[in-house]
Design a protein around this motif. Structure first.
Motif, PDB file in Angstrom:
ATOM      1  N   GLU A  33       0.825  -1.201   0.000  1.00 14.49           N
ATOM      2  CA  GLU A  33       0.000   0.000   0.000  1.00 14.49           C
ATOM      3  C   GLU A  33       0.864   1.257   0.000  1.00 14.49           C
ATOM      4  OE1 GLU A  33      -2.481  -0.281   3.412  1.00 14.49           O
ATOM      5  OE2 GLU A  33      -3.731  -1.908   2.613  1.00 14.49           O
ATOM      6  N   GLY A  34       0.221   2.376  -0.267  1.00 12.61           N
ATOM      7  CA  GLY A  34       0.872   3.673  -0.164  1.00 12.61           C
ATOM      8  C   GLY A  34       1.961   3.906  -1.196  1.00 12.61           C
ATOM      9  N   LYS A  35       2.996   4.653  -0.767  1.00 13.16           N
ATOM     10  CA  LYS A  35       4.086   5.020  -1.671  1.00 13.16           C
ATOM     11  C   LYS A  35       4.876   3.810  -2.136  1.00 13.16           C
ATOM     12  CE  LYS A  35       4.764   9.722   0.109  1.00 13.16           C
ATOM     13  NZ  LYS A  35       5.723  10.686   0.717  1.00 13.16           N
ATOM     14  N   ILE A  39       6.001   2.739  -5.957  1.00 11.37           N
ATOM     15  CA  ILE A  39       7.377   2.434  -6.366  1.00 11.37           C
ATOM     16  C   ILE A  39       7.440   1.088  -7.079  1.00 11.37           C
ATOM     17  CG2 ILE A  39       9.698   1.905  -5.504  1.00 11.37           C
ATOM     18  CD1 ILE A  39       9.192   3.933  -3.268  1.00 11.37           C
ATOM     19  N   ILE A  40       6.745   0.090  -6.523  1.00 18.64           N
ATOM     20  CA  ILE A  40       6.755  -1.250  -7.115  1.00 18.64           C
ATOM     21  C   ILE A  40       6.080  -1.241  -8.485  1.00 18.64           C
ATOM     22  CG2 ILE A  40       5.828  -3.597  -6.850  1.00 18.64           C
ATOM     23  CD1 ILE A  40       6.305  -3.257  -3.842  1.00 18.64           C
ATOM     24  N   MET A  41       5.078  -0.397  -8.642  1.00 17.25           N
ATOM     25  CA  MET A  41       4.389  -0.309  -9.932  1.00 17.25           C
ATOM     26  C   MET A  41       5.261   0.325 -11.008  1.00 17.25           C
ATOM     27  SD  MET A  41       0.547   0.719  -8.620  1.00 17.25           S
ATOM     28  CE  MET A  41      -0.121   0.988 -10.265  1.00 17.25           C
TER      29      MET A  41
END
Length: 282
Positions: free
Chosen positions: A219-221, A225-227
């Motif tokens: 979730e979140g930032k 980043i993973i996307m």
């Protein structure tokens, strides 16, 4: 005055892969593919069985550590199916990247003795790894089919129509590995540090890819980043296609395609530029 049938000269265009000439050397390409495929486990006791052993042992280790001990969810899928699907996809990409990144340094001897289109070497590595991927994919299909028959999991393993995107996913992975590999191979002719950095970077990148956890777990930032990792959309689409569970997004898949195209462009430009002079620095 003699008439020559072949004139050897450096390429004048950075983006010119000279595919027509590469096609003329297709027999050499197939010879390199056979060499790369056979040589990997030629002097091992188990031979090609390692194609099956590696993903199985890796998936079982991940199952124990990340599912049983860390209790990381797997979107309701059978844990072995979840981890095996991620490993099969990741190993193809990482193998293509690692092998093609050593193109110039690993083949300096033969490059200095005989002429042939240099791009044949990284292409042969990508194709030979595709054969390995096919073997490991058959292993995944066997495990997936077993759990689909016995059932008893939160998610019924019913494939969605997205399964037809598998050839597209393979092409994207091959393009990512080939583009990044050609780029890094060109850089390592002058900067050997990239050789050591690559091994470390590939290991870290796996943890930035939803191989051991689903995208829905983040979730979140951190999720954003993973996307940004182009392999994220590929792994998630593969799982979604075969299980109907997980995350599918046209935006993620489209991002992977664009990223691959840009990487292939950069890799081609740098590869074509360096191949003319790399023998002076290797």
């Amino acid at each position: 005055m003699e008439n020559y049938t072949l004139e050897i000269k450096p390429k004048s265009k950075l983006l010119d892969l000279n595919l027509k000439e590469t096609w003329k050397y297709r027999d050499l390409l197939f010879l390199f593919v056979r060499r790369d495929f056979v040589a990997i486990y030629k002097q091992t006791v188990l031979g090609p069985l390692w194609f099956f052993i590696q993903p199985i042992l890796t998936s079982l280790m991940q199952l124990v550590i990340f599912n049983n001990i860390a209790k990381i969810p797997v979107d309701g899928m059978p844990p072995l199916v979840f981890y095996l699907s991620g490993n099969v996809m990741w190993q193809y990409f990482s193998s293509c990247l690692t092998l093609t990144s050593n193109t110039f340094r690993g083949n300096a001897g033969i490059f200095g003795k005989v002429y042939f289109p240099r791009v044949i070497t990284p292409l042969s590595m990508v194709i030979s790894q595709l054969l390995k991927f096919g073997v490991q994919l058959s292993l995944f299909l066997a495990v997936w089919g077993y759990f689909m028959i016995i059932g008893g999991t939160e998610v019924n393993l019913i494939p969605s129509w997205h399964i037809v995107l598998l050839p597209v996913l393979i092409i994207i992975m091959a393009g990512l590995g080939l583009g990044a590999g050609m780029l890094i191979s060109a850089l390592t002719t002058k900067y050997r540090d990239f050789t050591f950095l690559l091994t470390f970077a590939v290991q870290l990148m796996m943890y930035a890819t939803p191989v051991i956890y689903p995208l829905s777990f983040v979730e979140g930032k951190m999720k954003q980043i993973i996307m940004l990792n182009p392999m994220t959309g590929i792994v998630e689409t593969f799982r979604y296609g075969f299980t109907g569970a997980g995350t599918f997004s046209w935006e993620l898949l489209g991002y992977s395609i664009v990223f691959m195209a840009v990487l292939m462009f950069l890799g081609t430009v740098v590869f074509n530029k360096v191949e003319k002079t790399f023998m002076d620095t290797v």
